[in-house]
Design a protein around this motif. Structure first.
Motif, short mmCIF file in Angstrom:
data_model
loop_
_atom_site.label_atom_id
_atom_site.label_comp_id
_atom_site.label_asym_id
_atom_site.label_seq_id
_atom_site.Cartn_x
_atom_site.Cartn_y
_atom_site.Cartn_z
N SER A 155 42.89 39.03 49.89
CA SER A 155 41.63 39.74 50.06
C SER A 155 41.60 41.05 49.25
O SER A 155 40.56 41.70 49.15
N HIS A 156 42.75 41.42 48.67
CA HIS A 156 42.80 42.61 47.81
C HIS A 156 41.89 42.36 46.61
O HIS A 156 42.03 41.36 45.91
N PRO A 157 40.94 43.26 46.34
CA PRO A 157 39.94 42.97 45.29
C PRO A 157 40.51 42.86 43.88
O PRO A 157 39.92 42.19 43.03
N ASP A 158 41.64 43.51 43.63
CA ASP A 158 42.15 43.56 42.26
C ASP A 158 43.41 42.74 42.04
O ASP A 158 43.92 42.68 40.92
N SER A 159 43.92 42.11 43.11
CA SER A 159 45.15 41.34 42.93
C SER A 159 44.84 39.97 42.35
O SER A 159 43.73 39.45 42.50
#
Length: 454
Positions: A155-159
């Motif tokens: 859910s991490h936007p940049d991972s």
């Protein structure tokens, strides 16, 4: 044979949550065990020792180097790989991951020096596995590193997950070349292997749950041509549904096996033989898959290991011995008391694979730790990764330390040594000249000198 992929609507409905669940760390993330690997478990078997038979009696710890801290953050180690006088250590998930790969100059093995950190530029990820090989193609000449990248939380936007490719010809100054990026729904590449076949480099990428989380759009194993590291090209994926014992409606994880059990299936690891002609895929309860990749553009399935009905599979990693005729299969069983199965932590199995279509189990190698089932769900007592050097099998065994076994006769492996410093919790092992390198998760790089007469 080719099979059409079908997904039951109920399964598809169940999987709608998947992008927003946190990722577990390097074991079966869907089994609800709820535990994480780490040195906090080391005290379960903390009896420091260095011992061995006559050929290993001169083992001696000559170096113990913690990882450098950057911005006050302490990362813990994952796997270790040795190449041309340098040690490459991946990092695990402690304190938010993003620890990258650490390079140690091993010119003086008694005084390793950490000289570089790389592959740490993707937010919210961890970098477990690194393999380095010498490559010479029209698009790249030098030392090529392949690094696995896995999301801590999808859910991490940049991972994003997949694997990175770096030029490490100058180990002091690694240079990023390319990135093989996976679907955001997939945690990423957990383990990988870089092989060079007839001058061409290929990455074998093990991507747990790719099949499950993408509803079959991607598969858990991919073979990638990296001749041009800036433009990696996927040329093959393995689909378990091509096997007669796997049904068309297999959902990518829950396998209705012939023994009547529903078993977990995902690709955890992949390696090749020395020439890059044979691939071994550790496919958890589907066993170790053996592929002929001598023609990477025409891959052929050859066979697989299997399990008795009362044995948990958990095929975690593999190694080869005896010129590629003997397969070492380690099984990461961390829940030792599971209904319908033997009570045991994970142990090692050894196979004759001269006929890869019919692997023959020659023996099992078990330590005393596997019977300590009263310790409950823990990684401390299970075997982890194998490496073979000559007729010696080295096993990283978490809180059991580093264990050596003589496999001169693969049908009768004999433990010949154990290295267990205080508070140790070993992830990986490799051999460099007359030294054994081990990654101690909380304590960094350990260097062990072997008997000089061997």
């Amino acid at each position: 044979m080719n099979k059409k992929f079908l997904v039951h609507s109920t399964i598809a409905g169940i999987m709608t949550f998947s992008l927003f669940t946190p990722t577990a760390f390097a074991h079966d993330m869907l089994d609800d065990a709820g535990i994480e690997k780490g040195a906090h478990e080391a005290d379960l078997n903390a009896i420091p020792k260095i011992e061995g038979d006559k050929s290993l009696s001169n083992w001696k710890e000559v170096a113990a180097m913690p990882l450098k801290e950057y911005d006050g953050i302490k990362n813990n180690t994952a796997d270790v790989y040795s190449h041309k006088g340098y040690a490459y250590l991946g990092t695990h998930t402690q304190n938010g991951g993003e620890g990258g790969v650490r390079i140690f100059d091993m010119k003086d093995p008694k005084n390793p020096e950490e000289i570089a950190k790389f592959a740490d530029d993707i937010p919210g990820t961890w970098q477990e596995k690194v393999i380095v090989k010498s490559v010479n193609t029209p698009d790249f000449k030098g030392e090529l590193a392949a690094v696995s990248v896995q999301q801590l939380d999808r859910s991490h936007p940049d991972s994003k997950g997949g694997f990175l490719l770096y030029d490490v010809s100058d180990p002091h100054n690694p240079e990023k070349l390319g990135f093989w990026e996976m679907d955001k729904r997939v945690p990423g590449t957990h383990e990988l292997y870089l092989t060079v076949q007839n001058g061409k480099p290929f990455v074998l990428s093990a991507n747990p749950y790719a099949d499950y989380y993408t509803h079959g759009e991607n598969k858990d194993f991919a073979l990638v041509d990296v001749s041009d590291p800036k433009q990696p090209e996927t040329i093959y994926e393995f689909d378990p549904r091509t096997l007669p014992e796997v049904s068309d409606n297999f959902n990518g994880y829950h396998w209705d096996s012939p023994d009547g059990k529903t078993r977990p299936v995902f690709n955890h690891s992949a390696i090749t033989d020395t020439n890059g002609d044979t691939a071994l895929l550790s496919f958890w309860d589907l066993g170790t898959i053996i592929l002929d990749i001598s023609d990477p553009y025409n891959v052929k399935y050859e066979g697989r290991t299997d399990y008795a009905p009362d044995v948990q599979g958990s095929a975690h990693s593999a190694a080869l011995a005896k010129g590629g005729n003997v397969l070492i299969e380690t099984r990461e069983v961390y829940n030792p008391v599971k209904e319908g199965y033997e009570e045991s932590y994970g142990y090692t199995r050894i196979f004759d694979i001269k006929d890869p279509a019919n692997p023959k189990e020659l023996s099992t190698f078990k330590t005393d730790l596997i019977d300590n089932v009263e310790d409950g769900i823990t990684f401390a007592n299970t075997v982890h990764d194998p490496k073979v050097h000559g007729n010696t099998l080295y096993l990283s065994h978490y809180a059991g330390g580093l264990i050596a076994a003589d496999i001169t006769n693969p049908a009768n492996p004999v433990q010949t040594g154990q290295y267990l410093p205080e508070g140790a919790y070993f992830w990986g092992v490799d051999v460099d000249r007359n030294y054994i390198l081990a990654s101690d998760m909380d304590n960094g790089l350990k260097v062990l000198q072997k008997n000089n007469s061997k």
